[in-house]
Every structure is written in structure tokens, then in C-alpha cells.
Design an enzyme around this catalytic site. Structure first.
Site, mmCIF file in Angstrom:
data_model
loop_
_atom_site.group_PDB
_atom_site.id
_atom_site.type_symbol
_atom_site.label_atom_id
_atom_site.label_comp_id
_atom_site.label_asym_id
_atom_site.label_seq_id
_atom_site.Cartn_x
_atom_site.Cartn_y
_atom_site.Cartn_z
ATOM 1 N N ASP A 174 -16.665 7.237 4.640
ATOM 2 C CA ASP A 174 -15.596 7.123 3.658
ATOM 3 C C ASP A 174 -16.135 6.807 2.265
ATOM 4 O O ASP A 174 -15.540 7.197 1.261
ATOM 5 C CB ASP A 174 -14.604 6.032 4.081
ATOM 6 C CG ASP A 174 -13.881 6.397 5.366
ATOM 7 O OD1 ASP A 174 -13.868 7.590 5.716
ATOM 8 O OD2 ASP A 174 -13.329 5.493 6.011
ATOM 9 N N GLY A 175 -17.265 6.105 2.206
ATOM 10 C CA GLY A 175 -17.837 5.745 0.913
ATOM 11 C C GLY A 175 -18.248 6.949 0.092
ATOM 12 O O GLY A 175 -18.209 6.905 -1.147
ATOM 13 N N ASN A 270 -9.054 3.623 -3.775
ATOM 14 C CA ASN A 270 -8.635 2.667 -2.754
ATOM 15 C C ASN A 270 -7.886 1.469 -3.326
ATOM 16 O O ASN A 270 -6.687 1.331 -3.135
ATOM 17 C CB ASN A 270 -9.840 2.172 -1.950
ATOM 18 C CG ASN A 270 -9.996 2.897 -0.630
ATOM 19 O OD1 ASN A 270 -9.196 3.760 -0.292
ATOM 20 N ND2 ASN A 270 -11.022 2.548 0.115
ATOM 21 N N ASP A 300 -7.158 -16.871 -2.740
ATOM 22 C CA ASP A 300 -8.483 -16.271 -2.913
ATOM 23 C C ASP A 300 -8.451 -15.064 -3.834
ATOM 24 O O ASP A 300 -9.492 -14.627 -4.315
ATOM 25 C CB ASP A 300 -9.058 -15.864 -1.558
ATOM 26 C CG ASP A 300 -9.626 -17.057 -0.798
ATOM 27 O OD1 ASP A 300 -9.646 -18.162 -1.366
ATOM 28 O OD2 ASP A 300 -10.033 -16.875 0.364
#
Length: 429
Positions: A174-175, A270, A300
Site C-alpha cells: 500500500d505504501g 490517507n 494523544d
């Protein structure tokens, strides 16, 4: 140098409900006066109501009753089609292709060489990143030297290939598709992604039959899915201090900032992640929607994602999974210090703005698809909206089946042991 031609998407002609897809008004009236109102009682009736437009958003010519209609917006940049009607076609035959290969992966060397040989035999102009050819295993292969000489090379962030590539082939996980998206800040050529990585949620093609699949893409008329991106603008205040000289000739700084501001823009497939970085304090950022403060994120951090990114970091943080054809932006808190802070979905096209809260104890950090990580200080701002340049991802079958296949194969969605069949004898007890 060959120039890439524009790629179009075949659209199904729109017919409004008044004309019923070309049917006469008398037939439409007869359907409305029947006693039976179910649409499933007759196959002919079901055919009359077969949809020919998107159900995700209003068409520009949609009417509401006899008098009302949607106000026309000449600045609209987005029209959502029925996923079944999204087909790839070429205005002219493609002549150039960009091959993206995952770096430092020895298992991809042989597929990369086979694909490049096949493309050159079909008289395609092959673009390859220069750092890919720097691999000793490729550079030292004498049998591959003749093919390398035919390549066109480029360097990331230095060479503009936006108008030179007709389509893209990704070899990896996917990268590689995320990286291919980052190379194009405006219009993106169609992307064909082969599953040669670890997860492969966005890579539907297997390399075993690559020749027939690539040939089919070159010939055109294949299904595509338009993956929306986020247009992100980061504005940073200058931190440079003005220097002044006092009466004794000593150089001092007065703490004033220069009036200049630095702006950067990104296209994100994304998600945009704002987090607390290395600090031990909670992140404290204000979230604005179309100029109105909607909440302050304490935790966070926060994830702003596309539907494509909903199955990445967002789903790990507790968000829902959204099909890429749904026009939306997801806002997902990361470990919020509040039991009632749930992930939300807002319409595509709204403008989100994230800034460090005035009373924040520490700075924040932001990253874009896991890259370009940078610090956000007081006075800086991050503006996010839907980009008008989606990523046309070529489907193996169609947008719906490919997505559910990825959910089942990659994420094991709704996989469990089935209950045993209950026999009639056991039912009596």
C-alpha cells in the site's frame, strides 16, 4: 518527450425522475395509480426504477417536487457518480508509463525486470525513479542494460512529470500507492497496483498474470475507483528574531517575530495526523469547521482522514470503515481524555482548521500519510479540505467487490467460527 493525454471517465447519461429514463408520462402515471406499491412484485416495475445516477449525492439537475430544485453552484468541483458507472477510457492510446518499485526489496527485482521488458516490447516509454536504478542488483545486471538505456528517469521533488505519464504501475504494498500519489500535486494518472507487499489492501492485482492485465489496461474500458484526497495547507509563523543594538553597542533581541509567513501545501490520500509528539503532556488543539470552533481535542491527537484512510490509522483508533466512493471527511480522536469524544464523519468539501490552543502546554506535530513530519507551534495553522484531484485507482473487478474482498482477505472482517447446525432432535430439549 511524449506528453500524457487526458484520461476521462465514462458517465452514464442522466435521466431525471420526471422522464423515467425515456418512458412516456402515461406509463409513469399508471405505475403511481396501482394498488400494489411494492417495487419487487414485478420484474418490469423493478426495471422502471433501475437507478442511473449516484445515490451518494444530488445530481446538478435533481428536482424536489414540482417546484423546488438545487441551487446551481458554478464553482462546484465534485460530482459523485454511481460506482458501477466509473469506467476508464482513453482519449488517445497511452504511450508512457511510470513504474513505482518498493526500494530495498530484493523480492521485487525479478518482477520489476520482467515488467519493464514487457513494457518496452510494447513500445511504451517507461519512467523510473533514479534511485531505483541505483540499486547494485539492477545496475550490475548486464542482460538488463539494454532496457535501462531506454528508461526516462526522474528525481522526487526535483523533476515534474505530471504531464508526461499516462498511467502508473505500482509494485509493492500500500505504501507504493501512497508514494505514487504524493508525486502528483494536481491531476493523477490512473494507478494499477500489484500486490507484492505485506498487507495489500489498496493493491488488488496479482502479478502472476500481469501481461494480460496490463494489456487490458492499455486497451482501456476497465473499472476504476476514484479515491478522494485531502488538500492540506500548513501556514507557519516566522520564528526569526529581530536584532537591535543598544546605546552601548550590545546586540540584543527583542522577541518580535518577522511579519513573513511560510505556507506549504500537500495532497494526502490517507490521513493527516496531529499528535503530541515526544511530549508527556496531552495534546491541546482547537478544531474549526468552516470558521466555527467545534471542539478542543485533548488527548494523544486527532486523525483527519479520507474514506480510503478509514481502513488505515483511523480504524485502529476506533473509527468506522467507509467505502472510498462516499464523499466524506473523517475526524477521529487518538486516545481522547473524554468518554464522549467519538469519531465523526463530516461532508466532503467542508474546511477544517487545526490550531494549537492558546493555553496548550506543549507544541504539536503533524504528518501527512506518515511523511513530511513537522512541528506545529502557537500561531501556526493546518487547513484541510477535499481536493479536486482524486486518485483514479484501477479495479481488478469493480469498486464494490474489490473493497469487500480487501476487507475479508486483509483485515479478516467478520471472520468467526460458525455455529453448529441445530438438528430437530436437539430442538426438542
Amino acid at each position: 518527450m511524449e506528453t500524457g493525454e487526458q484520461v476521462g471517465v465514462e458517465a452514464v447519461p442522466y435521466c431525471c425522475s420526471a422522464c423515467d429514463g425515456g418512458e412516456t408520462p402515461t406509463r409513469g402515471l399508471a405505475c403511481r395509480t396501482r394498488k400494489t406499491r411494492s417495487l419487487s412484485t414485478s420484474s418490469a416495475t423493478a426495471c422502471d426504477y433501475r437507478r442511473n445516477q449516484s445515490l451518494h449525492g444530488p445530481s446538478p439537475v435533481t428536482t424536489f417536487g414540482p417546484k423546488a430544485c438545487m441551487l446551481q453552484n458554478p464553482h462546484a468541483v465534485m460530482h459523485i457518480q454511481d460506482p458501477a458507472s466509473q469506467r476508464l477510457t482513453w482519449n488517445k492510446p497511452p504511450k508512457s508509463v511510470l513504474v513505482i518499485k518498493k526500494i530495498q526489496d530484493a523480492s521485487l527485482l525479478q518482477p520489476f525486470k520482467e515488467l519493464c521488458v514487457f513494457l518496452t516490447e510494447k513500445n511504451m516509454i517507461v519512467y523510473v525513479e533514479r534511485k531505483v536504478l541505483a540499486d547494485p542488483a539492477i545496475a550490475a545486471d548486464e542482460s538488463f542494460a539494454a532496457v535501462i538505456q531506454k528508461f526516462c528517469t526522474f528525481r522526487e521533488d526535483l523533476d515534474d512529470i505530471s504531464n508526461r505519464v499516462d498511467f502508473i504501475i505500482c509494485l509493492g504494498g500500500d505504501g507504493t500507492l501512497l508514494y505514487a500519489s504524493s508525486l502528483f500535486q494536481k491531476s493523477v494518472p490512473p494507478v494499477m497496483a500489484f500486490h507484492l507487499g505485506s498487507l495489500g489492501f489498496l493493491t488488488p492485482f496479482n502479478f502472476d498474470t500481469y501481461q494480460s492485465q496490463v494489456t487490458q489496461i492499455i486497451e482501456g474500458n476497465t473499472a476504476i475507483i476514484l479515491r478522494s484526497r485531502l488538500r492540506v495547507r500548513v501556514v507557519k509563523e516566522s520564528r526569526e528574531k529581530k536584532a537591535r543594538v543598544d546605546e552601548k553597542g550590545i546586540i540584543m533581541t527583542n522577541g518580535d517575530s518577522e511579519g513573513s509567513r511560510k505556507a506549504m501545501q500537500y495532497q494526502v490520500l490517507n490521513e493527516v495526523v496531529v499528535d503530541r509528539g515526544p511530549s508527556s503532556y496531552l495534546s491541546n488543539v482547537d478544531l474549526f469547521l468552516d470558521g466555527h470552533l467545534i471542539t478542543t481535542v485533548q488527548g494523544d491527537g486527532v486523525i483527519v482522514s479520507t474514506p480510503t484512510g478509514s481502513t488505515a490509522y483511523a480504524v485502529a483508533a476506533g473509527a468506522s470503515m467507509i467505502h472510498p466512493n462516499v464523499p466524506a471527511i473523517m475526524i477521529t480522536p487518538i486516545c481522547p481524555h473524554s468518554l464522549s469524544f467519538r469519531p465523526i464523519v463530516v461532508p466532503a468539501g467542508v474546511e477544517l482548521k487545526i490550531m494549537l490552543s492558546r493555553d496548550a502546554r506543549n507544541t504539536a506535530w503533524v504528518s501527512f500519510d506518515g511523511r513530511k513530519r513537522q512541528e506545529i507551534c502557537h500561531g501556526d495553522s493546518i487547513t484541510i479540505t477535499t481536493s479536486c484531484f482524486p486518485v483514479p485507482s484501477i479495479c481488478f473487478r469493480d469498486p464494490v467487490n474489490d473493497w469487500f474482498e480487501s476487507l475479508a482477505q486483509c483485515l479478516h472482517w467478520n471472520v468467526r467460527k460458525k455455529q453448529n447446525y441445530l438438528s430437530s432432535e436437539e430442538d426438542e430439549f
